[in-house]
Write a protein that holds these residues in place. Sequence first.
Motif, PDB file in Angstrom:
ATOM      1  N   ASN A 150       0.832  -1.204   0.000  1.00 41.69           N
ATOM      2  CA  ASN A 150       0.000   0.000   0.000  1.00 41.69           C
ATOM      3  C   ASN A 150       0.866   1.253   0.000  1.00 41.69           C
ATOM      4  O   ASN A 150       0.639   2.194  -0.761  1.00 41.69           O
ATOM      5  N   MET A 205      -6.459  -5.173   6.513  1.00 43.33           N
ATOM      6  CA  MET A 205      -6.891  -4.042   5.701  1.00 43.33           C
ATOM      7  C   MET A 205      -5.724  -3.557   4.836  1.00 43.33           C
ATOM      8  O   MET A 205      -4.573  -3.927   5.059  1.00 43.33           O
ATOM      9  N   PHE A 206      -6.047  -2.670   3.893  1.00 41.13           N
ATOM     10  CA  PHE A 206      -5.055  -2.150   2.941  1.00 41.13           C
ATOM     11  C   PHE A 206      -3.785  -1.649   3.621  1.00 41.13           C
ATOM     12  O   PHE A 206      -2.699  -1.772   3.095  1.00 41.13           O
ATOM     13  N   ASP A 207      -3.921  -1.055   4.810  1.00 43.02           N
ATOM     14  CA  ASP A 207      -2.779  -0.420   5.461  1.00 43.02           C
ATOM     15  C   ASP A 207      -2.080  -1.350   6.439  1.00 43.02           C
ATOM     16  O   ASP A 207      -1.248  -0.924   7.232  1.00 43.02           O
ATOM     17  N   GLN A 238     -11.245  -7.295  -2.755  1.00 47.23           N
ATOM     18  CA  GLN A 238     -10.972  -5.875  -2.972  1.00 47.23           C
ATOM     19  C   GLN A 238     -11.083  -5.029  -1.712  1.00 47.23           C
ATOM     20  O   GLN A 238     -10.735  -3.852  -1.721  1.00 47.23           O
ATOM     21  N   LEU A 239     -11.601  -5.601  -0.646  1.00 50.79           N
ATOM     22  CA  LEU A 239     -11.791  -4.795   0.572  1.00 50.79           C
ATOM     23  C   LEU A 239     -10.788  -5.166   1.664  1.00 50.79           C
ATOM     24  O   LEU A 239     -10.740  -4.518   2.712  1.00 50.79           O
ATOM     25  N   ARG A 283     -17.307   3.972  -4.608  1.00 52.44           N
ATOM     26  CA  ARG A 283     -17.076   4.805  -3.411  1.00 52.44           C
ATOM     27  C   ARG A 283     -16.903   3.925  -2.181  1.00 52.44           C
ATOM     28  O   ARG A 283     -16.077   4.195  -1.320  1.00 52.44           O
ATOM     29  N   VAL A 284     -17.719   2.848  -2.098  1.00 55.50           N
ATOM     30  CA  VAL A 284     -17.569   1.915  -0.975  1.00 55.50           C
ATOM     31  C   VAL A 284     -16.189   1.259  -1.029  1.00 55.50           C
ATOM     32  O   VAL A 284     -15.484   1.156  -0.026  1.00 55.50           O
ATOM     33  N   ARG A 285     -15.786   0.847  -2.217  1.00 56.78           N
ATOM     34  CA  ARG A 285     -14.466   0.235  -2.385  1.00 56.78           C
ATOM     35  C   ARG A 285     -13.368   1.181  -1.901  1.00 56.78           C
ATOM     36  O   ARG A 285     -12.449   0.779  -1.181  1.00 56.78           O
ATOM     37  N   ALA A 333     -13.538   3.401   0.240  1.00 60.29           N
ATOM     38  CA  ALA A 333     -13.549   3.549   1.698  1.00 60.29           C
ATOM     39  C   ALA A 333     -12.740   2.443   2.370  1.00 60.29           C
ATOM     40  O   ALA A 333     -12.403   2.536   3.554  1.00 60.29           O
ATOM     41  N   PHE A 334     -12.427   1.389   1.631  1.00 57.15           N
ATOM     42  CA  PHE A 334     -11.618   0.297   2.180  1.00 57.15           C
ATOM     43  C   PHE A 334     -10.206   0.268   1.606  1.00 57.15           C
ATOM     44  O   PHE A 334      -9.305  -0.295   2.201  1.00 57.15           O
ATOM     45  N   PRO A 353      -8.174   3.038  -0.398  1.00 52.42           N
ATOM     46  CA  PRO A 353      -8.130   4.353  -1.060  1.00 52.42           C
ATOM     47  C   PRO A 353      -7.190   4.406  -2.260  1.00 52.42           C
ATOM     48  O   PRO A 353      -7.428   5.166  -3.190  1.00 52.42           O
ATOM     49  N   TYR A 395     -20.593  -5.790  -4.876  1.00 58.16           N
ATOM     50  CA  TYR A 395     -20.640  -5.887  -3.414  1.00 58.16           C
ATOM     51  C   TYR A 395     -22.063  -6.107  -2.916  1.00 58.16           C
ATOM     52  O   TYR A 395     -23.034  -5.743  -3.561  1.00 58.16           O
ATOM     53  N   GLN A 417     -13.481   2.876  10.042  1.00 52.24           N
ATOM     54  CA  GLN A 417     -13.811   2.184   8.796  1.00 52.24           C
ATOM     55  C   GLN A 417     -15.316   2.230   8.538  1.00 52.24           C
ATOM     56  O   GLN A 417     -15.769   2.484   7.429  1.00 52.24           O
ATOM     57  N   ARG A 433     -16.150   5.631   7.320  1.00 53.10           N
ATOM     58  CA  ARG A 433     -15.760   5.842   5.916  1.00 53.10           C
ATOM     59  C   ARG A 433     -16.801   5.247   4.985  1.00 53.10           C
ATOM     60  O   ARG A 433     -17.126   5.818   3.945  1.00 53.10           O
ATOM     61  N   ALA A 467     -19.326   7.215   2.281  1.00 54.45           N
ATOM     62  CA  ALA A 467     -19.432   6.836   0.872  1.00 54.45           C
ATOM     63  C   ALA A 467     -20.890   6.858   0.407  1.00 54.45           C
ATOM     64  O   ALA A 467     -21.165   6.834  -0.790  1.00 54.45           O
TER      65      ALA A 467
END
Lengths: 493, 493
Positions: A76, A186-188, A216-217, A454-456, A458-459, A461, B204, B451, B454, B458
Motif C-alpha cells: 500500500n 486491511m489495505f494499510d 478488494q476490501l 465509493r464503498v471500495r 472507503a476500504f 483508497p 458488493y 472504517q 468511511r 461513501a
Amino acid sequence: MSELIAFLEPDRSVIARRAAIIADLADLVPASSLITDARELVPFDTDAFVSYRRMPLAVVLPETTTEVAAVLKYCNRNGIPVVPRGAGTSLSGGAIPQEDAIVIGVSKMNRILEVDLPNRCARVQAGVTNISISQTVEADGFFYAPDPSSQLACTIGGNIGMNSGGAHCLKYGVTTNNLLGVKMVMFDGSIVEIGGKALDAPGYDLLGLVCGSEGQLGIVTEATVRLIARPEGARPVLFGFPSSVAAGACVTDIIGAGIIPVAIEFMDKPAIEICEAFAQAGYPMDVEALLIVEVEGSDAEMDAMLGRIIEIARTHGVKTIRESQSATEAALIWKGRKSAFGATGRIADYICMDGTVPLGQLSHVLEKTSEIVARYGLRVANVFHAGDGNMHPLILFDANDPDESRKAEMAGNDILKLCVDAGGCLTGEHGVGIEKRDLMRHQYTDADLAQQMRVRAAFDPKWILNPSKVFPLDGRNGAYADETGETAGKTAA
Amino acid sequence: MSELIAFLEPDRSVIARRAAIIADLADLVPASSLITDARELVPFDTDAFVSYRRMPLAVVLPETTTEVAAVLKYCNRNGIPVVPRGAGTSLSGGAIPQEDAIVIGVSKMNRILEVDLPNRCARVQAGVTNISISQTVEADGFFYAPDPSSQLACTIGGNIGMNSGGAHCLKYGVTTNNLLGVKMVMFDGSIVEIGGKALDAPGYDLLGLVCGSEGQLGIVTEATVRLIARPEGARPVLFGFPSSVAAGACVTDIIGAGIIPVAIEFMDKPAIEICEAFAQAGYPMDVEALLIVEVEGSDAEMDAMLGRIIEIARTHGVKTIRESQSATEAALIWKGRKSAFGATGRIADYICMDGTVPLGQLSHVLEKTSEIVARYGLRVANVFHAGDGNMHPLILFDANDPDESRKAEMAGNDILKLCVDAGGCLTGEHGVGIEKRDLMRHQYTDADLAQQMRVRAAFDPKWILNPSKVFPLDGRNGAYADETGETAGKTAA
C-alpha cells in the motif's frame, strides 16, 4: 499499454524496481514463503478461468496474519497492486494477476483452529479447503453446507471472496449465509475482526459486505463458519422429463408450493449424455431433461416431501422417476452431476456462464438460450442449480478456431444480458472477476457503479487490492466523482 | 450546545430559516403530506425508547418514492438533517430527532405492490406493517418470517433499518435473511434498486449493508421480501427448570446437538410471574425458569424432534413438560411471551437490554447479570430469544427516582459490556440508535469505527441521514482521517 510493453520487454528501470521490491519482500517474510523464480511463478499466472495469463512480479505465501499485514502495508505504501489467491479455482478470473502484481496466496494457512459444537461453528485459517471443514466434524455429525463442485481443492478464503455456492445451497444458503466472522487484513496492514460467534453485530453489516467482495476490501486470513447437523438420511431422486421447458416449469412449481428440498439440479439432454458417458451414473437416456432432487430427514419426512414433489412432477408429464436404492447409488448420481464440467472438457472446449434468474423465468430463459446459441451456430449443454435459479449454460466451441472462440464469447454475453433482462443477474456463485466486469454496465447504472466504487475506496483508497476485477476498466478515472467533487477511486496503472 | 439553546429560545434568524425551509417543503410535497403545526408534531418527538424527546422542525409523510427523493435532495443540498421513521417502535431511539431535523415518515406508503408465489416473494412499500405481509398471503399458505413483538405496528421499512428479529427467527433468520431487494432513495435524491428476485447480485453486497444501517445510508421506500411456506403444524411446549443456569445449559445442548426448533424462548421466575399475572397463559409457577420451545412440521416430525429435546431437557433436571393441546392453548402461550414488555411496564419502569452472546456463554452471562443488577440494588427479569443467544434483561426501576434511574442505566451498560466481553455483542435486534452509541467504543476499536464511518461517508458525504445515531458523538471530527488525509465524515451540527 505502455506497462504491457514494459512487461514484454522490461527496461532497466523496471528490472531494478522489481529487484528492489523483491529484496524488500525478503525482509518481510521468510525465504520459504517468497517465490520469485520465473518457473515457480508459472502456476500463479492464471486460474480456472484460463482465458488470460500474466506472470506476477512475485508470489508470497505467508504463514501468519502478521506476515500478510506486513506485505500489505508495504504494498500500500508503495502503490504495488496485490492479488489475493486461494486455490486458484476461480471460474471468472478472480485470482489472475493483470498488473505487475504481488500475489498473496493463503495456501500455507491451512489449519482448523477451533471446533466449537455448542456454538455450532468452527474457526479456520483462510487456506483450509472447503471439504476439510466437513471432514473434520463428520464424526460428530456436523458439516459445512456450501459445496462448490471444486470443494476438494478450493479454499474457504476463496469461497468468501466469491460468495461461493453449490448444489446443496438451495436449503442451506451460500457462503454469506454460513459465515459468522472473519479476521481480515486491511489495505494499510491493520488487522480487524468482523463478526464472530454471536448473532449479528451492531453497526453496519461489514461481514456481508466483505463476503463476495472478490478480495478488494481486504485479505481474509481467518474465518468463523457455521456448522450444520447432518440429517438422519438423504436421498437423491431422478426425474426425467419430455422437455426442458417441462422440467423448468416443474422446478418453478415445486418452489412456488413452498417446498424446499436440499437440492434441485437440472441437466438437459446434451448434459445428460456428456455426464453419463463419463460417470456411468445410470441416468435415463430416453428423456430430454433431468432433475436431481435431493430430500433429507427421517424416512417418513423424506417420503412425505417426495410424495408432494412427485405429485407436482406428474402435472408436468414426468416420464421417469428413480429413487436411489443405496448409498453407492446416491454417490454415483452426485458423481455424474459434479463431474459435469470436467466431463464436458473432455469432449470440447467450453465456457460456463453463471447467470441467475427469478424462478418464474426458468423455462423462458432456457428456450431463449437455445435460440441464442443456435444463432451463432454453436452447441450448448445446460447443467445447473435450478432450485436457486442459478443457470450454468456450457457453450461448446473449438478454442483453436478464432471465429468460434469469438462467437462463443458473444453468445455468452448475450445469455448473461438475457438473464439480467429477465430480472436476474450476471452471477450466482462464480463472481464477476475479469470475465464479467464489462457486463456490469448492463446490470448497473453509472450511479450504481459509482456508489460501489465509493464503498471500495472507503476500504482501499489507493485501489491496490485486486484492482482490475469487478468494475469495467474504462470510466474509473473521474467518472464517478461525487457531489462533493471528490473522486472515489483511481485506476492502478 | 449553542444549537440546543437556539432551540429552546429560537432567535429571529432561526425562526426565519425554519419558515423558509417549511415554505420550500410545501413546494415539494402536497399540503396533506406536510406537518408543521407544533401540536401535530408532538407524536414524532420520540419513539418507543422514550428516554429523549425533541420536536422535529417538520414532518413529511410522502406518498411516493419521487416525493421522498425531492425532499432528500433538497435537504442534502441545504445541509438539513433528516430522520427516517417507520412506526416509531424503535427501542433504541433510532427514530428520535436529535437535531433541528426533518422527519420523513413512510406511514402513508403502505401498499402491498405484488405477491409472487412462484418466486416466493412479495414486493411491498416501506410503510406496510410487518403483520400485514403475513396476513396477505396467509390464505395461500405462506408467511413472512421475522416477527418482532411489535409486529402489529412496526413497518417493514423500520425492520430493515434495524435488521429486526423476533421469537421465530431462530429457524428462519432475521430481516437480513428474508430480504431480497430494496428500492432506496440516496442522499442526493437519486433512486436506486438493490437486489431483487434473483439469487445474489454481482458486485458488493450492498443489500446486506443497507439492512441494519439504521437509516444512515438512504431511505428505503420499497422492499422485496421472502415468503415461506407455512408448516403443516406447529406446537409450543413449556419446559420448567429448577434454575436459570439449568435452563440456559439445556438451550446450549439443544443447539449443540444440531437441533433447530422454530423458537426457544427463555423466561426466568420474575418474568414468569409478570407475564402470568397479565396473560393467564397457564405457565407453571413452581419453577425457576421456563423455556418455550416451538417445533413444527407434521405430527411425526414434531414428535421426533420433541423426543430428542425432552431427552436433553431431562439431563438438566427439567421439572415440568407441558405440550399445548389446542390452537387456543398455543396462542395463549405465545400471548404470555409476547406481552412481556407491556406486562412489565404495568408494574415498574424498566429498560430492556438487547445483548447477544455465544450460546456456550448463556448460563455464565445470566449469573453475572443477576450479580450486576443486585450490586446496584435493583431487580431484573429475563425474557429472551435463547436459541439465538439474544438476551433481553429487563432492569426494573422507578423512573421518578433520579438515583435509581442513573443506577439502572449504569447496570444496563455493565450488562452490555459483559455480553461483549463474553464474545457477544451490544445488540441482537433493537439496533444501536441513541441508546448504545457510546458503548460502540467497547465493541470496536477506533480503527473499526473509522472504517464504518468511511463506509457511511461513501453513502452520505454530508452526514445528513439520521446523523446522531450509531456512532459515539465525540471523536467524529477528524478522528478518523484516513491515510490519504481525507476526513471520512462530518458532524451534522
